[in-house]
Design an enzyme around this catalytic site. Structure first.
Site, PDB file in Angstrom:
ATOM      1  N   GLU A   1       0.991  -0.628  -5.056  1.00 49.98           N
ATOM      2  CA  GLU A   1      -0.171   0.264  -5.107  1.00 49.98           C
ATOM      3  C   GLU A   1       0.349   1.646  -5.498  1.00 49.98           C
ATOM      4  O   GLU A   1       0.822   2.405  -4.657  1.00 49.98           O
ATOM      5  CB  GLU A   1      -0.884   0.284  -3.755  1.00 49.98           C
ATOM      6  CG  GLU A   1      -2.199   1.053  -3.759  1.00 49.98           C
ATOM      7  CD  GLU A   1      -2.003   2.541  -3.535  1.00 49.98           C
ATOM      8  OE1 GLU A   1      -2.204   3.320  -4.502  1.00 49.98           O
ATOM      9  OE2 GLU A   1      -1.646   2.928  -2.414  1.00 49.98           O
TER      10      GLU A   1
ATOM     11  N   ASP B   1       0.833  -1.188   0.000  1.00 48.68           N
ATOM     12  CA  ASP B   1       0.000   0.000   0.000  1.00 48.68           C
ATOM     13  C   ASP B   1       0.880   1.255   0.000  1.00 48.68           C
ATOM     14  O   ASP B   1       1.970   1.266   0.580  1.00 48.68           O
ATOM     15  CB  ASP B   1      -0.895  -0.025   1.247  1.00 48.68           C
ATOM     16  CG  ASP B   1      -2.003   0.996   1.197  1.00 48.68           C
ATOM     17  OD1 ASP B   1      -2.563   1.206   0.115  1.00 48.68           O
ATOM     18  OD2 ASP B   1      -2.308   1.582   2.250  1.00 48.68           O
TER      19      ASP B   1
ATOM     20  N   ASP C   1     -11.508   0.842  -1.995  1.00 44.75           N
ATOM     21  CA  ASP C   1     -11.753   2.260  -1.723  1.00 44.75           C
ATOM     22  C   ASP C   1     -12.648   2.919  -2.768  1.00 44.75           C
ATOM     23  O   ASP C   1     -12.954   4.107  -2.660  1.00 44.75           O
ATOM     24  CB  ASP C   1     -10.427   3.028  -1.649  1.00 44.75           C
ATOM     25  CG  ASP C   1      -9.710   2.825  -0.324  1.00 44.75           C
ATOM     26  OD1 ASP C   1     -10.383   2.533   0.678  1.00 44.75           O
ATOM     27  OD2 ASP C   1      -8.479   2.954  -0.298  1.00 44.75           O
TER      28      ASP C   1
END
Length: 477
Positions: A307, A260, A360
């Site tokens: 990411e 992430d 998300d």
């Protein structure tokens, strides 16, 4: 070879008993994935559930959530009684009731703990994990003063035992688990409590800076997060020891790891800890390629997804290229009427992972409902001139675009295959309440859905292979 998988958080599985996510329903879902012709099951972090029920604000980078422990397996081991389990049985209403889960799981886990007799396997687990387990149990015992440290060790033993059993089952079926590693750690957690040296702090051990995002069109004051910021100079001196332990543990839990906030390894935004806005923040260089060279040297070649979403600089693009990791493409980001987006499918590289949306984002159906008329016209124009076979539904059209794209790996949220709307969204960033709750119902995982997924996957995998063969032949001419 083109591969594909499904994104479904572990807490989104159906269950009769809270969110016992390592239950028989998880094994059924692995069977579903295998029969649907999939290669991957992507989940969200398995750590302890933090503020707002977020899996990204864990108390530890190593511990798993006790609420994922399957209570039925504890019944089978004689640690619970049938009537105790039946007393918390609930009907799946399509979302997680975290307050009820906390109350019921704590009650039954305590009963199981007092009936548990440590064996050699348990003692080995404690010894093998002493580099993080002791700190975690001490920390949690102080937070939950009525519970002894050994209770938290018991919970971690069963978490890891049950998860690794499920992971092996998936691997034996040809399904790899894609995990998710948050970049930052929580201020309220073991890393910051016991290892202040890892972070930028003052003489009193308080953060001097915190993470966040600069002001932009979406937030004129930017975003201020509570996360402490790493002291990368210190990490470099230790050859990134803490990070390597963290990565090693997570590669034990997962087959592929999504990193992430990948851009944070290139540069990150830090804000003075006393500030209420991000206006005075600044970009600071991260460890860069040296970090990933140390990772390869110490851990070997590992499967990673970077990411790399959001605004990216040339140096972030270079870091991604230098690592060789596949980045992410999100179809929902592609279709702005006046935007020649990098997320349009014809711009993808083979070494990438394409999603219709992530945890998300809204579902495709929910997203489409909010598009302007101009954006809808642009999407229709793009679909009209694509080579996919139109399905008559926007969610299956976008899934087809993803499957047909040049990306080697395709991950589709289960909600998009189901054609669900905004009610099935997992998380809305920068909001509190109503997130991380959606659950699939057992009756939604039909044979018809399985066949749909398998048919689309095989169809476009064949197309992708033919296109790749044609491109190779043209390159030789």
């Amino acid at each position: 070879m083109k591969t594909s998988g499904i994104l479904l958080p572990i807490f989104s599985l159906p269950s009769d008993y809270g969110i016992g996510c390592f239950s028989k329903e998880a094994y059924k879902f692995v069977d579903f994935l295998e029969e649907a012709g999939q290669n991957y099951w992507q989940i969200l972090p398995l750590g302890t559930i933090g503020a707002g029920n977020s899996p990204y604000l864990s108390f530890s980078s190593f511990a798993g959530s006790a609420y994922y422990i399957d209570l039925e397996q504890l019944l089978e081991e004689g640690l619970l009684k049938k009537k105790e389990l039946e007393s918390i049985k609930e009907e799946n209403q399509g979302k997680v009731d975290y307050d009820t889960v906390r109350q019921n799981h704590r009650k039954l886990l305590r009963k199981a703990y007092f009936r548990f007799h440590p064996d050699e396997e348990y003692k080995k687990f404690v010894k093998d994990n002493e580099y993080w387990l002791g700190e975690y149990t001490e920390y949690m015992s102080k937070k939950k003063s009525k519970l002894p440290e050994s209770y938290f060790a018991f919970c971690q033993y069963y978490f890891h035992k049950q998860w690794l059993k499920l992971k092996k089952y998936a691997n034996d079926k040809g399904i790899q688990i894609v995990g998710d590693l948050p970049f930052y750690v929580a201020l309220d957690g073991t890393a910051f409590t016991y290892h202040k040296e890892l972070f930028k702090v003052d003489e009193e051990g308080k953060p001097t800076v915190v993470g966040g995002c600069p002001p932009d069109a979406f937030a004129e004051d930017g975003q201020v997060w509570s996360n402490p910021v790493y002291d990368w100079e210190y990490h470099k001196k230790t050859n990134y020891e803490w990070w390597m332990n963290r990565l090693c543990h997570n590669f034990m839990l997962y087959d592929v790891l999504r990193l992430d906030h990948f851009r944070g390894f290139d540069e990150y935004f830090e804000i003075p800890a006393e500030d209420e806005t991000a206006v005075n923040g600044e970009w600071v260089k991260g460890p860069g390629i040296e970090f990933f060279e140390a990772m390869k040297e110490q851990l070997g070649d590992k499967k990673v997804i970077a990411e790399n979403l959001g605004f990216l600089t040339d140096s972030v693009h270079k870091l991604l290229d230098d690592t060789g990791f596949p980045g992410m493409n999100v179809l929902e980001f592609a279709f702005g009427a006046y935007d020649d987006s990098i997320y349009l499918p014809h711009k993808y590289k083979e070494n990438s992972v394409v999603y219709t949306g992530t945890h998300d984002n809204d579902t495709v159906v929910g997203w489409y409902e909010t598009l302007s008329e101009d954006d809808k016209k642009f999407l229709e124009h793009y679909l009209k001139y694509s080579t996919i076979e139109r399905t008559g539904t926007v969610h299956l059209d976008l899934i087809s675009l993803a499957l047909e794209s040049r990306s080697d790996m395709v991950i589709i949220p289960l909600q998009d295959y189901l054609g669900l709307g905004n009610e099935a969204r997992i998380n809305t960033p920068s909001t509190v309440g109503g997130n991380w709750e959606w659950r699939v119902k057992e009756e939604q995982l039909t044979d018809e859905l399985k066949e749909l997924i398998r048919t689309l996957t095989i169809k476009y995998r064949t197309v992708a292979e033919e296109n790749a063969k044609k491109a190779a032949e043209e390159a030789q001419q």
